[in-house]
Design a protein around this motif. Structure first.
Motif, PDB file in Angstrom:
ATOM      1  N   CYS A  92       0.814  -1.217   0.000  1.00  0.00           N
ATOM      2  CA  CYS A  92       0.000   0.000   0.000  1.00  0.00           C
ATOM      3  C   CYS A  92       0.849   1.269   0.000  1.00  0.00           C
ATOM      4  O   CYS A  92       0.729   2.104  -0.904  1.00  0.00           O
TER       5      CYS A  92
ATOM      6  N   LEU B 256       1.339   3.924  -3.288  1.00  0.00           N
ATOM      7  CA  LEU B 256       0.867   5.303  -3.118  1.00  0.00           C
ATOM      8  C   LEU B 256       1.998   6.330  -3.139  1.00  0.00           C
ATOM      9  O   LEU B 256       1.749   7.525  -3.324  1.00  0.00           O
TER      10      LEU B 256
ATOM     11  N   THR C 254      -1.808   9.870  -5.855  1.00  0.00           N
ATOM     12  CA  THR C 254      -2.966  10.316  -5.087  1.00  0.00           C
ATOM     13  C   THR C 254      -3.275  11.778  -5.391  1.00  0.00           C
ATOM     14  O   THR C 254      -2.364  12.583  -5.614  1.00  0.00           O
TER      15      THR C 254
ATOM     16  N   GLU D 187      -2.729   5.857 -12.146  1.00  0.00           N
ATOM     17  CA  GLU D 187      -2.888   4.597 -11.448  1.00  0.00           C
ATOM     18  C   GLU D 187      -1.703   3.697 -11.787  1.00  0.00           C
ATOM     19  O   GLU D 187      -1.241   3.664 -12.926  1.00  0.00           O
TER      20      GLU D 187
ATOM     21  N   ASN E 107      -3.769   1.444  -7.287  1.00  0.00           N
ATOM     22  CA  ASN E 107      -4.202   2.581  -6.461  1.00  0.00           C
ATOM     23  C   ASN E 107      -5.352   3.302  -7.131  1.00  0.00           C
ATOM     24  O   ASN E 107      -5.516   3.234  -8.351  1.00  0.00           O
TER      25      ASN E 107
ATOM     26  N   PHE F  10      -5.921   0.615  -3.423  1.00  0.00           N
ATOM     27  CA  PHE F  10      -5.473   1.404  -2.278  1.00  0.00           C
ATOM     28  C   PHE F  10      -5.837   2.873  -2.479  1.00  0.00           C
ATOM     29  O   PHE F  10      -5.865   3.372  -3.606  1.00  0.00           O
TER      30      PHE F  10
ATOM     31  N   SER G 189      -5.489   7.033  -0.459  1.00  0.00           N
ATOM     32  CA  SER G 189      -5.039   7.906   0.615  1.00  0.00           C
ATOM     33  C   SER G 189      -5.952   9.120   0.659  1.00  0.00           C
ATOM     34  O   SER G 189      -6.352   9.642  -0.383  1.00  0.00           O
TER      35      SER G 189
ATOM     36  N   CYS H 264      -1.364   5.598   3.929  1.00  0.00           N
ATOM     37  CA  CYS H 264      -2.206   4.511   3.430  1.00  0.00           C
ATOM     38  C   CYS H 264      -3.444   4.474   4.321  1.00  0.00           C
ATOM     39  O   CYS H 264      -3.381   4.010   5.467  1.00  0.00           O
TER      40      CYS H 264
ATOM     41  N   PHE I  58      -8.328   0.515   1.621  1.00  0.00           N
ATOM     42  CA  PHE I  58      -8.446  -0.032   0.268  1.00  0.00           C
ATOM     43  C   PHE I  58      -9.816  -0.688   0.094  1.00  0.00           C
ATOM     44  O   PHE I  58     -10.452  -1.119   1.054  1.00  0.00           O
TER      45      PHE I  58
END
Length: 238
Positions: free
Chosen positions: A58, A62, A68, A86, A142, A182, A184, A194, A197
């Motif tokens: 994770c 990220l 993110t 992603e 992610n 995952f 954030s 993290c 998910f």
């Protein structure tokens, strides 16, 4: 003046497709999409349990550039979402009874739904083992923000279940194939936390959400997924 600052932000957080990123592989210019991902990821594992592997995967995923966009509604969220990416990888089980992760990729095709996507290759290439000896556990990726799994995610892992099996026998018992996203909620883009998910398990059609708070993990049942006659999926929420 505002357009100037928007340009600076996009320039600062953007990442050109040709920029090498440690642990990330891509097809070369003019080459077809990757059909396998090399493994294992350098410096990652091996792990004795898939839970340990997930907890390590994770923050690693990220931490990649633009993985993110922060919280929906936060300042500059829309700009950060537009430049976000992603990344995806396979978590797999080896003949040595260890859990490993492949390198990541961020290859993706344009889509009509205006979603961020990552096209995960269907196979793992770990030269230490015969290809048929590897067992596929989780399709990892992610989401740039806290968003449920898409029709594409659900359809992909269902197809992979037909290819690799929906339930995998390990030394510690059976593990069900799943796709995991995952996320954030942090606006610290250098070291995002993290925070949880989403997980979809095609063998049970169940979608769940895992929340991370301090050292505690809590599972929330989101709903069951139903396949429609047109091949799409709908989530029947609680």
């Amino acid at each position: 003046m505002r357009q100037f600052w928007v340009f600076l932000l996009l320039w600062g957080v953007g990442c050109t497709p040709s920029t090498p990123i440690p642990g990330v592989v891509r097809p070369g210019p003019g080459e077809p999409f990757l059909q396998s991902l090399p493994g294992p990821m350098p410096g990652f594992g091996p792990f004795e349990s898939y839970t340990q592997a997930l907890m390590a995967a994770c923050p690693l995923i990220l931490s990649k550039p633009n993985a993110t966009a922060g919280r929906v509604g936060s300042q500059n969220f829309q700009i950060r979402w537009r430049v976000s990416s992603e990344y995806c990888a396979w978590l797999y089980y080896t003949p040595d009874h260890k859990y490993e992760m492949t390198l990541l990729t961020d290859q993706s095709k344009p889509n009509l739904e205006d979603r961020k996507t990552c096209d995960l290759p269907p196979f793992v290439n770990d030269p230490r083992y015969p290809p048929t000896s590897l067992k596929y556990i989780f399709a990892l990726h992610n989401h740039p923000f806290e968003d449920i799994l898409s029709n594409k995610d659900i359809g992909y892992i269902t197809d992979m279940g037909l290819t690799h099996g929906f339930e995998i026998n390990t030394r510690d018992g059976n593990v069900r194939l799943a796709v995991i996203a995952f996320f954030s909620t942090s606006n610290d883009f250098e070291s995002p936390t993290c925070d949880g998910f989403f997980e979809y398990i095609p063998a049970t059609t169940e979608m769940v959400k895992w929340h991370h708070s301090q050292d505690d993990w809590r599972m929330e049942h989101v709903g069951l997924v139903k396949r429609l006659a047109n091949g799409r999926y709908i989530l029947e929420k609680n």
